[in-house]
Motif scaffolding. Structure first.
Motif, PDB file in Angstrom:
ATOM      1  N   CYS A  68      -2.629   5.190  -1.101  1.00 27.07           N
ATOM      2  CA  CYS A  68      -3.892   4.445  -1.086  1.00 27.07           C
ATOM      3  C   CYS A  68      -4.976   5.228  -0.352  1.00 27.07           C
ATOM      4  N   PRO A  85     -13.828  -4.686  -1.378  1.00 27.64           N
ATOM      5  CA  PRO A  85     -13.091  -3.449  -1.630  1.00 27.64           C
ATOM      6  C   PRO A  85     -13.528  -2.246  -0.807  1.00 27.64           C
ATOM      7  N   TYR A 111      -8.767   0.984  -9.267  1.00 25.49           N
ATOM      8  CA  TYR A 111      -8.312   1.514  -7.983  1.00 25.49           C
ATOM      9  C   TYR A 111      -7.049   2.353  -8.164  1.00 25.49           C
ATOM     10  N   SER A 170       0.814  -1.216   0.000  1.00 32.12           N
ATOM     11  CA  SER A 170       0.000   0.000   0.000  1.00 32.12           C
ATOM     12  C   SER A 170       0.843   1.260   0.000  1.00 32.12           C
ATOM     13  N   THR A 184     -10.165  -1.351   1.228  1.00 33.27           N
ATOM     14  CA  THR A 184      -9.459  -0.116   0.862  1.00 33.27           C
ATOM     15  C   THR A 184      -9.364   0.834   2.056  1.00 33.27           C
ATOM     16  N   TYR A 232      -4.204  -3.826  -3.746  1.00 37.05           N
ATOM     17  CA  TYR A 232      -5.600  -4.197  -4.013  1.00 37.05           C
ATOM     18  C   TYR A 232      -5.675  -5.646  -4.500  1.00 37.05           C
ATOM     19  N   ALA A 239      -8.446  -3.764  -9.980  1.00 37.03           N
ATOM     20  CA  ALA A 239      -7.229  -3.174  -9.421  1.00 37.03           C
ATOM     21  C   ALA A 239      -6.776  -1.990 -10.269  1.00 37.03           C
TER      22      ALA A 239
END
Length: 238
Positions: A180, A161, A209, A136, A165, A144, A206
């Motif tokens: 992140c 998620p 993200y 991260s 997250t 992710y 991913a």
């Protein structure tokens, strides 16, 4: 794994052409709303009421450490402090429980299912969380992918998620440059309203993200907030 905003390689998860995020203008309301906002109160002081007694009781039922649950109110700042020492199994799981308590507030929705999933093999869960936390700091898409391999099933049951997250974000310990950020359904809805039409309402890839985190850093540089997580909180508030 494709990183960045290149439309030709990006895959947000809807099976449609990915929105060119370079074309998304910084929302003028963002500039207005974050002007003069003090990060210590807006971010570190952002506090949620939680059902701490419920978490302690349920963790104890499953033989997990219940003493580390904060409460009855948890702030982002307190979670940042917990993240400064997550090298051991108990420490990384303690951060997870408090992040989940903060994220669910007074409801603890799916909390029992998440506890059961970790309790089934706490060493495996801790190993996955440690690996994701390490990544991260430098690689949002890679972090992710540890917790949602292949953009398909969650590596830890019931930890999807919208919640993992949160863990990836808090694992940064409050570093303003941590790459992140939290992506949940409310944030995704706000981004879709602002023009990111290829972003799914949930179950993001991913790649999506990574693009999300890149977008937040870009908007931070243009809109002027001191921290990029201020943009995330602003999106959630919409």
């Amino acid at each position: 794994m494709a990183h960045g905003n290149a439309v030709a390689v990006a895959d947000d998860g809807l099976g449609v052409t990915a929105t060119d995020l370079h074309s998304l203008a910084v929302p003028e309301q963002l500039r207005i709303d974050v002007s003069g906002v003090v990060p210590d109160s807006y971010i570190h002081g952002h506090t949620i009421e939680v059902v701490a007694d419920w978490w302690r009781a349920e963790l104890a039922v499953h033989g997990l450490d219940a003493d580390g649950v904060l409460g009855p109110r948890i702030s982002r700042g307190e979670l940042f402090e917990l993240a400064t020492d997550i090298d051991g199994r108990d420490e990384v799981l303690r951060l997870l429980w408090n992040v989940l308590a903060w994220g669910t507030g007074s409801r603890a929705r799916h909390g029992r299912n998440r506890i059961r999933a970790v309790a089934a093999d706490p060493d495996r869960a801790a190993d996955l969380l440690h690996a994701a936390a390490r990544l991260s700091r430098t690689d949002p898409a890679g972090a992710y992918a540890v917790l949602r391999p292949g953009d398909r099933a969650n590596a830890i049951g019931f930890l999807g998620p919208s919640f993992f997250t949160k863990f990836l974000y808090f694992a940064g310990g409050g570093d303003p440059d941590h790459p992140c950020h939290i992506l949940d359904e409310r944030v995704a809805r706000a981004l879709r309203d602002l023009g990111w039409v290829s972003l799914p309402p949930r179950g993001w890839s991913a790649s999506a993200y990574q693009r999300y985190n890149d977008l937040l850093r870009s908007w931070t540089g243009s809109a002027g907030p001191a921290r990029s997580d201020m943009v995330e909180r602003w999106l959630f508030g919409r």
